[in-house]
Design an enzyme around this catalytic site. Structure first.
Site, PDB file in Angstrom:
ATOM      1  N   LYS A   1       0.859  -1.183   0.000  1.00 13.55           N
ATOM      2  CA  LYS A   1       0.000   0.000   0.000  1.00 13.55           C
ATOM      3  C   LYS A   1       0.900   1.240   0.000  1.00 13.55           C
ATOM      4  O   LYS A   1       1.788   1.364   0.852  1.00 13.55           O
ATOM      5  CB  LYS A   1      -0.867  -0.006   1.269  1.00 13.55           C
ATOM      6  CG  LYS A   1      -1.617   1.290   1.595  1.00 13.55           C
ATOM      7  CD  LYS A   1      -2.870   1.421   0.740  1.00 13.55           C
ATOM      8  CE  LYS A   1      -3.738   2.590   1.201  1.00 13.55           C
ATOM      9  NZ  LYS A   1      -4.454   2.313   2.452  1.00 13.55           N
ATOM     10  N   ILE A   2       0.684   2.131  -0.964  1.00 19.18           N
ATOM     11  CA  ILE A   2       1.453   3.369  -1.026  1.00 19.18           C
ATOM     12  C   ILE A   2       0.523   4.548  -1.264  1.00 19.18           C
ATOM     13  O   ILE A   2      -0.658   4.377  -1.564  1.00 19.18           O
ATOM     14  CB  ILE A   2       2.526   3.336  -2.142  1.00 19.18           C
ATOM     15  CG1 ILE A   2       1.866   3.284  -3.533  1.00 19.18           C
ATOM     16  CG2 ILE A   2       3.484   2.175  -1.945  1.00 19.18           C
ATOM     17  CD1 ILE A   2       2.821   3.569  -4.670  1.00 19.18           C
ATOM     18  N   SER A   3       1.060   5.742  -1.156  1.00 20.51           N
ATOM     19  CA  SER A   3       0.334   6.943  -1.540  1.00 20.51           C
ATOM     20  C   SER A   3       0.283   7.031  -3.062  1.00 20.51           C
ATOM     21  O   SER A   3       1.254   6.692  -3.745  1.00 20.51           O
ATOM     22  CB  SER A   3       1.040   8.194  -1.007  1.00 20.51           C
ATOM     23  OG  SER A   3       1.110   8.191   0.383  1.00 20.51           O
TER      24      SER A   3
ATOM     25  N   THR B   1      -0.073  11.647  -0.723  1.00 22.13           N
ATOM     26  CA  THR B   1      -1.119  12.320  -1.483  1.00 22.13           C
ATOM     27  C   THR B   1      -1.573  13.575  -0.756  1.00 22.13           C
ATOM     28  O   THR B   1      -1.903  14.583  -1.380  1.00 22.13           O
ATOM     29  CB  THR B   1      -2.306  11.374  -1.709  1.00 22.13           C
ATOM     30  OG1 THR B   1      -1.824  10.151  -2.286  1.00 22.13           O
ATOM     31  CG2 THR B   1      -3.326  11.987  -2.649  1.00 22.13           C
ATOM     32  N   ALA B   2      -1.582  13.513   0.570  1.00 20.44           N
ATOM     33  CA  ALA B   2      -1.965  14.686   1.353  1.00 20.44           C
ATOM     34  C   ALA B   2      -1.057  15.869   1.029  1.00 20.44           C
ATOM     35  O   ALA B   2      -1.527  16.993   0.812  1.00 20.44           O
ATOM     36  CB  ALA B   2      -1.902  14.362   2.843  1.00 20.44           C
TER      37      ALA B   2
ATOM     38  N   HIS C   1      -6.597  10.649   7.740  1.00 17.41           N
ATOM     39  CA  HIS C   1      -7.258   9.529   8.407  1.00 17.41           C
ATOM     40  C   HIS C   1      -8.092   9.960   9.614  1.00 17.41           C
ATOM     41  O   HIS C   1      -8.890  10.876   9.536  1.00 17.41           O
ATOM     42  CB  HIS C   1      -6.230   8.458   8.788  1.00 17.41           C
ATOM     43  CG  HIS C   1      -5.565   7.812   7.607  1.00 17.41           C
ATOM     44  ND1 HIS C   1      -6.178   7.657   6.390  1.00 17.41           N
ATOM     45  CD2 HIS C   1      -4.321   7.290   7.466  1.00 17.41           C
ATOM     46  CE1 HIS C   1      -5.362   7.051   5.549  1.00 17.41           C
ATOM     47  NE2 HIS C   1      -4.217   6.828   6.173  1.00 17.41           N
TER      48      HIS C   1
END
Length: 280
Positions: free
Chosen positions: A53-55, A111-112, A155
């Site tokens: 899982k990655i951005s 991504t943020a 989150h």
């Protein structure tokens, strides 16, 4: 098969069935639990996991070795990162003042952070003063204690930031949705291109469907890995981040990913991505 994903409730909820051998035909998993900044680094290394899982922000750097899977990740609406400041006397909510401020972020390849940079390009003349990278769990205390002027959070912070005495400066997810009319691409599941990608996709989708069909069966596992969260916050987190795009990205999801990476490339934030490389 080895896999790396975060201990956040959405990831543990999604992968519970596969991790526990409840997906017929799926191989046994060896799991590394790590925050997204670490998994981004793992994928960029020479010996990264089979599945990780990655951005989405980190995707352009790994597409030669990894393929984006059309399931398992986090896209949606109303679930984007927040830019927070404190409600101390003299605190500010004018974005232009960020030009002279210190802003804490969880990663420069998240991504943020990508959304923040795109937003700041329109709202902060002259650019942000100073970026400070901090572990996610340290950001809200740092803003509260005046160590930084603002903080970028993701989150469960969406549900808990008022308890730190913080106030919202900008909802970057809402800004993205209003600007593009697209869902927000946050976290991606990728797998090595040398593997059986259709099979892995099927196993993840089966794990997602199992989680939805039997939510009570994953509860203990999810809560174990989110020990600092209440059961109520955990359930709100899952409801927000596990949605129809988790089962399958679909054309709307692909369009959102292509739009994000295209805009970021035009700003010089990520390498240019061939849209065909996003599908296998």
């Amino acid at each position: 098969m080895n896999i790396a994903f975060s201990p956040c409730p959405n990831d543990t909820f999604v992968f519970h069935a596969w991790v526990h051998g409840l997906v017929p035909g799926a191989p046994k998993l060896e799991v590394t639990y790590a925050d997204i900044d670490i998994t981004n680094s793992l994928a960029a290394g020479s010996n990264g996991p089979d599945v990780v899982k990655i951005s989405y922000a980190a995707l352009p750097w790994v597409l030669s070795e990894y393929a984006l899977l059309p399931c398992g990740g986090a896209l949606g609406k109303g679930c984007g990162p927040l830019l927070l400041t404190s409600n101390r006397a003299g605190s500010f909510i004018d974005p232009a003042k960020l030009h002279h401020s210190r802003v804490a972020v969880p990663s420069e390849r998240s991504t943020a952070y990508l959304l923040f940079r795109l937003w700041a390009a329109q709202h902060v003349p002259g650019g942000v003063g100073e970026i400070i990278v901090l572990p996610f769990h340290e950001i809200m205390p740092a803003v509260r204690d005046g160590l930084v002027d603002a903080g970028l959070v993701i989150h469960e912070a969406r549900f808990t930031y008022p308890s730190y005495g913080l106030i919202l400066m900008a909802d970057l997810g809402s800004w993205w949705e209003q600007t593009t009319n697209l869902p927000i691409p946050l976290g991606a599941i990728i797998a090595r291109r040398s593997l059986d990608l259709p099979a892995i996709t099927g196993w993840i989708q089966a794990s997602v469907r199992y989680a939805w069909a039997y939510p009570e069966r994953s509860r203990e596992y999810v809560l174990h890995h989110s020990q600092e969260l209440s059961a109520e916050v955990t359930q709100a987190h899952i409801k927000l981040y596990v949605n129809e795009f988790t089962e399958t990205i679909g054309e709307l999801g692909y369009k959102a990913v292509e739009t994000l990476l295209s805009k970021a490339s035009l700003e010089g934030l990520v390498p240019k991505v061939d849209p065909e490389k996003l599908r296998f």
